[in-house]
Scaffold this motif. Sequence first.
Motif, PDB file in Angstrom:
ATOM      1  N   ILE A  38      74.950  48.456 127.915  1.00 37.85           N
ATOM      2  CA  ILE A  38      75.872  47.582 128.665  1.00 37.85           C
ATOM      3  C   ILE A  38      76.088  46.278 127.912  1.00 37.85           C
ATOM      4  O   ILE A  38      77.223  45.795 127.787  1.00 37.85           O
ATOM      5  N   VAL A  39      74.998  45.691 127.409  1.00 36.09           N
ATOM      6  CA  VAL A  39      75.110  44.430 126.661  1.00 36.09           C
ATOM      7  C   VAL A  39      76.026  44.615 125.460  1.00 36.09           C
ATOM      8  O   VAL A  39      76.935  43.812 125.206  1.00 36.09           O
ATOM      9  N   ARG A  40      75.832  45.679 124.721  1.00 36.77           N
ATOM     10  CA  ARG A  40      76.647  45.925 123.526  1.00 36.77           C
ATOM     11  C   ARG A  40      78.105  46.223 123.879  1.00 36.77           C
ATOM     12  O   ARG A  40      79.025  45.787 123.185  1.00 36.77           O
ATOM     13  N   GLU A  41      78.332  46.942 124.977  1.00 34.78           N
ATOM     14  CA  GLU A  41      79.712  47.209 125.413  1.00 34.78           C
ATOM     15  C   GLU A  41      80.423  45.922 125.789  1.00 34.78           C
ATOM     16  O   GLU A  41      81.593  45.722 125.454  1.00 34.78           O
ATOM     17  N   ARG A  42      79.714  45.048 126.503  1.00 39.55           N
ATOM     18  CA  ARG A  42      80.328  43.767 126.909  1.00 39.55           C
ATOM     19  C   ARG A  42      80.630  42.896 125.685  1.00 39.55           C
ATOM     20  O   ARG A  42      81.654  42.215 125.646  1.00 39.55           O
ATOM     21  N   LEU A  43      79.739  42.905 124.718  1.00 31.35           N
ATOM     22  CA  LEU A  43      79.978  42.106 123.508  1.00 31.35           C
ATOM     23  C   LEU A  43      81.162  42.645 122.708  1.00 31.35           C
ATOM     24  O   LEU A  43      81.975  41.869 122.203  1.00 31.35           O
ATOM     25  N   THR A  44      81.263  43.956 122.589  1.00 32.14           N
ATOM     26  CA  THR A  44      82.404  44.528 121.852  1.00 32.14           C
ATOM     27  C   THR A  44      83.703  44.333 122.619  1.00 32.14           C
ATOM     28  O   THR A  44      84.777  44.311 122.016  1.00 32.14           O
ATOM     29  N   ALA A  45      83.613  44.156 123.945  1.00 35.77           N
ATOM     30  CA  ALA A  45      84.807  43.878 124.743  1.00 35.77           C
ATOM     31  C   ALA A  45      85.271  42.427 124.580  1.00 35.77           C
ATOM     32  O   ALA A  45      86.347  42.065 125.051  1.00 35.77           O
ATOM     33  N   GLY A  46      84.440  41.594 123.927  1.00 30.62           N
ATOM     34  CA  GLY A  46      84.850  40.220 123.664  1.00 30.62           C
ATOM     35  C   GLY A  46      84.195  39.185 124.559  1.00 30.62           C
ATOM     36  O   GLY A  46      84.567  38.010 124.512  1.00 30.62           O
ATOM     37  N   ASP A  47      83.249  39.570 125.382  1.00 28.98           N
ATOM     38  CA  ASP A  47      82.562  38.607 126.253  1.00 28.98           C
ATOM     39  C   ASP A  47      81.671  37.685 125.438  1.00 28.98           C
ATOM     40  O   ASP A  47      81.131  38.073 124.397  1.00 28.98           O
ATOM     41  N   SER A  48      81.516  36.465 125.934  1.00 29.46           N
ATOM     42  CA  SER A  48      80.580  35.524 125.311  1.00 29.46           C
ATOM     43  C   SER A  48      79.166  35.884 125.769  1.00 29.46           C
ATOM     44  O   SER A  48      78.978  36.694 126.680  1.00 29.46           O
ATOM     45  N   ASP A  49      78.173  35.260 125.160  1.00 28.00           N
ATOM     46  CA  ASP A  49      76.788  35.525 125.541  1.00 28.00           C
ATOM     47  C   ASP A  49      76.547  35.185 127.012  1.00 28.00           C
ATOM     48  O   ASP A  49      75.878  35.932 127.731  1.00 28.00           O
ATOM     49  N   GLU A  50      77.097  34.055 127.468  1.00 25.47           N
ATOM     50  CA  GLU A  50      76.930  33.652 128.868  1.00 25.47           C
ATOM     51  C   GLU A  50      77.597  34.642 129.806  1.00 25.47           C
ATOM     52  O   GLU A  50      77.067  34.957 130.877  1.00 25.47           O
ATOM     53  N   GLU A  51      78.761  35.122 129.436  1.00 23.02           N
ATOM     54  CA  GLU A  51      79.460  36.091 130.275  1.00 23.02           C
ATOM     55  C   GLU A  51      78.680  37.400 130.376  1.00 23.02           C
ATOM     56  O   GLU A  51      78.613  38.006 131.451  1.00 23.02           O
TER      57      GLU A  51
END
Length: 165
Positions: free
Chosen positions: A66-79
């Motif tokens: 989930i963390v990696r999917e959110r990061l590849t989607a462009g989310d910031s660390d806080e998001e």
Amino acid sequence: MRALRVLALLLALCAPAFAVNPDEMLADPALEARARGISAELRCLVCQNQSIDDSDADLARDLRIIVRERLTAGDSDEEVMDYVVDRYGEFVLLRPVFAAHTLILWIAAPLILIAGLTYIGLSARRRQPQVSPELSPEEQAALDELQSGYVQDAGSKSSGRNETP
């Protein structure tokens, strides 16, 4: 055979390093580094005292994905952190946030430590014997007589033990 044992021991010690599977890793080293940083701050809900980066549990693997999917989607660390906390609650954080509802977590340990040290200090102060400033001449004479008798008795007993009948 000995070298095989040493190798097995080294691999066992490195087991947490293998928690992140190669198929989970991102191709971009910068994103992977961010994912590792975030994963180190999230608690495995199964293991509870390990980060999801160190845990082999299936739920930890799902959280890493989930963390990696959110990061590849462009989310910031806080998001990403907010997303995971919204989904799993604040318990997923290895370090609880400092807020009004977690104030007891931050204050309880120091307060208990201070209370314990205070109790120990007061108990030690109460246990100290009250020593009179000086003995009267009669008390000093009685004490000297008792001490000299004890020293003589101890000397005769120790010499009696060494003698053979």
